[in-house]
Design an enzyme around this catalytic site. Sequence first.
Site, PDB file in Angstrom:
ATOM      1  N   ASP A  84       0.838  -1.198   0.000  1.00 17.93           N
ATOM      2  CA  ASP A  84       0.000   0.000   0.000  1.00 17.93           C
ATOM      3  C   ASP A  84       0.879   1.257   0.000  1.00 17.93           C
ATOM      4  O   ASP A  84       2.058   1.216   0.352  1.00 17.93           O
ATOM      5  CB  ASP A  84      -0.893  -0.017   1.235  1.00 17.93           C
ATOM      6  CG  ASP A  84      -2.201   0.742   1.031  1.00 17.93           C
ATOM      7  OD1 ASP A  84      -2.351   1.413  -0.011  1.00 17.93           O
ATOM      8  OD2 ASP A  84      -3.084   0.641   1.908  1.00 17.93           O
ATOM      9  N   GLU A  92       2.827   6.992  -2.553  1.00 16.69           N
ATOM     10  CA  GLU A  92       2.543   8.154  -3.407  1.00 16.69           C
ATOM     11  C   GLU A  92       2.978   9.485  -2.779  1.00 16.69           C
ATOM     12  O   GLU A  92       3.506  10.347  -3.476  1.00 16.69           O
ATOM     13  CB  GLU A  92       1.035   8.228  -3.708  1.00 16.69           C
ATOM     14  CG  GLU A  92       0.457   6.979  -4.343  1.00 16.69           C
ATOM     15  CD  GLU A  92      -0.148   6.029  -3.314  1.00 16.69           C
ATOM     16  OE1 GLU A  92      -0.668   4.988  -3.733  1.00 16.69           O
ATOM     17  OE2 GLU A  92      -0.092   6.353  -2.100  1.00 16.69           O
ATOM     18  N   ASP A 114      -8.726   3.588  -3.454  1.00 17.55           N
ATOM     19  CA  ASP A 114      -9.881   3.851  -2.591  1.00 17.55           C
ATOM     20  C   ASP A 114     -11.036   4.455  -3.380  1.00 17.55           C
ATOM     21  O   ASP A 114     -10.933   5.571  -3.914  1.00 17.55           O
ATOM     22  CB  ASP A 114      -9.484   4.792  -1.454  1.00 17.55           C
ATOM     23  CG  ASP A 114      -8.408   4.189  -0.564  1.00 17.55           C
ATOM     24  OD1 ASP A 114      -8.162   2.973  -0.678  1.00 17.55           O
ATOM     25  OD2 ASP A 114      -7.822   4.934   0.232  1.00 17.55           O
TER      26      ASP A 114
END
Length: 765
Positions: A415, A418, A481
């Site tokens: 995960d 970024e 998401d």
Amino acid sequence: MKFTDGYWLNREGVRTSYATEVRDARAADGRLTLHAAVRKVERRGNTLNAPLVTVETWSPAEGVIAVRSTHHAGRRPRTPSFELTGEAGHSGEAWVADGTAGLDAGSLSLRVDTREPWRLSFRADGRELVSAGPRGTGFAVTDDGHHYAVAQLSLGVGELVYGLGERFTPFTRNGQSVDIWQADGGTASEQAYKNVPFHLTNRGYGVFVNHPGKVSYEIGSEAVGRVQFSVEDQSVEYYVIHGPTPKEILERYTALTGRPPLPPAWSFGLWLSTSFTTDYDEETVNRFVSGMAEREIPLEVFHFDCFWMREYQWCDFTWDPEVFPDPDAMLRRLRDRGLRISVWINPYIAQKSPLFAEARDRGYLLHDRAGDVWQWDMWQAGMGLVDFTNPEACTWYADHLRRLARQGVDCFKTDFGERVPTDVVWHDGSDPERMHNYYTQLYNELVFEVLREEKGRGEGVLFARSATTGGQQFPVHWGGDCESTFDAMAESLRGGLSLGLSGFGFWSHDIGGFEGTPDPAVFKRWTQFGLLSSHSRLHGSSSYRVPWNFDDEAVAVMRQFTRLKLRLMPYLYRAAGQAEQRGTPVMRAMVLEFPEDPGCHGLDRQYMLGEDLLVAPVFDAEGEVEYYLPAGEWTHLLTGERLTGPGWRRERHGFDSLPLLARPGSVVPLAAAADSAAADWARGVTLRVHAPADGAEVRTEVPGVDGATVAVFRTRRTGDTVTVRAESGAGACGRWSVVLAGADGYRDPVEVADGAVEVSVPVVG
């Protein structure tokens, strides 16, 4: 980034300089080098007090021409850079003669008329594909000292632009301003987790900008007949890639930037997650796993999300001892039930983690310009970033993952990656602006290599959120998401199709959506879509995604489509092999399979799953769906109904159905069993034959779980008879079957005895 104020003027505080004419052209060692003035030279005095742009061109691969435009060449090289695999594999032929200069690279050529105003003309198949004309090559300088290298390429009438990574905005990029800049913005914004400076068009070519930092695109949005891209640098380098088909463009692009290895067969089965902020322990996990088994829903992977570790301590790579007092035994029990295990990680170390002080003291965390550890409280309190440019930090991080892999973990959900700051100093001196996007490449590569080393070649697989060019080498990626709505389901599909057109072969998403809790209709429709995707995962934020939490029908839908996907594994794994071998994604935008059909060029609510199955997810609570059918006689895979294209169709489907159509003339292999994604598919395989034309012949390969072909069949129609012959592997198939699609649906299977290699079936209807 926009530099102009309308067509005639520059924006206030911006000065632009563009190549206007060739002053010198030289060909040597397969390279064509041009020097261009930025104003018309009418006398010698015009050569003074003015810039000169150097344009170098070469061919790194057949059908590919690279262009580098430079203003000032004295800048030291910056790192990181994309690792390109084909740079030494080809040498074009460069030449200068009679007022013309050129570079020939197989099917693609560059022509420059050195006596005319500046124009780079890229040609193939006897026509111009694209050009860089006036304002096509140059630079811009702002009053506050920023320097941008700028390129503009022509955009023809009716030309559509695709790609630039996983983008959730309108599918065709025309009219959009796009910044290639990693961001954690969800699926409902213009930001993207996976930014790739590569686009292709429906005119037979693609363009890759070889710059890992921020690339700013104006796609028919500043100059409406141009695609402009700029970087804050002294030079910009781009590659024009000829197809002519979209598949061939992707094949050449991924030959340069890398292709994915074949993911393990088990990864194509159903994944079930604890979800994110939900409460769970081993009892909860066992209840979910048992509940799936009791309802006869095959489950392949169980995923533990963030809170397998202690709160405020992500990452410490240690099971929360209060919740999981004996993780070794728990993992062993889950594996004894036939499950693979995935756990969540990220590349950040929270201050409360016992590993923070260790990493800080050893210099493993990213530093700010003052020499202190860069920290903030977004996500995890006081977190720092692991500096993957430090080899010792990489070894340290990898060793923690190895311990988990040896404990019984099969996969990591990588995960984040970024939100990488730019006011920092990297261990190896990397440029912070270039590293912002590239960080995810270092992160995912490290984790993928750990799994490949610990589990063996062919067993490495991630569930990754962020990526950039080259990230396709470390599958699988998921869409990030999203809300739990039909709108979010549609925007997720747009993003996945865009990513596929950016060189990524495998893609997934959170079935039911991530934020909130879907209503039963959304969950059931998303279940169909999710299990007709390359990879399939049940996951949510604050609520569980087990189907019985919605209604009994959700359980039935989950069971039906999970089993359908498992029966499709011989077909899907063959499509996966095409991603590995040629860079063709498993989930394909319609334009990829039907580039000659203008009706397919803008479609983003349907897709091809492999080359032979059309999927049109239902985005409506009442079951209404509208989709486009290309030419020919298609067959509904669930009912055997025949439909004829081309044309638009509007239908209503119950939750046990959706438009899932087999291509005219296709042969789709189905496994006999539907209980595991890693099975002996060849034994008892059924070949579904769909409306073959007289004289047509189809070759069908059936792969094994290692991806190698174990059986090959050749199907041919002659008049009123279809003959299927096993060219090889009949012994591995045992009793195999042939099913023809007739006018009234699928006919009864025709079984072939053990060892038999041929069967002929009459065509009816």
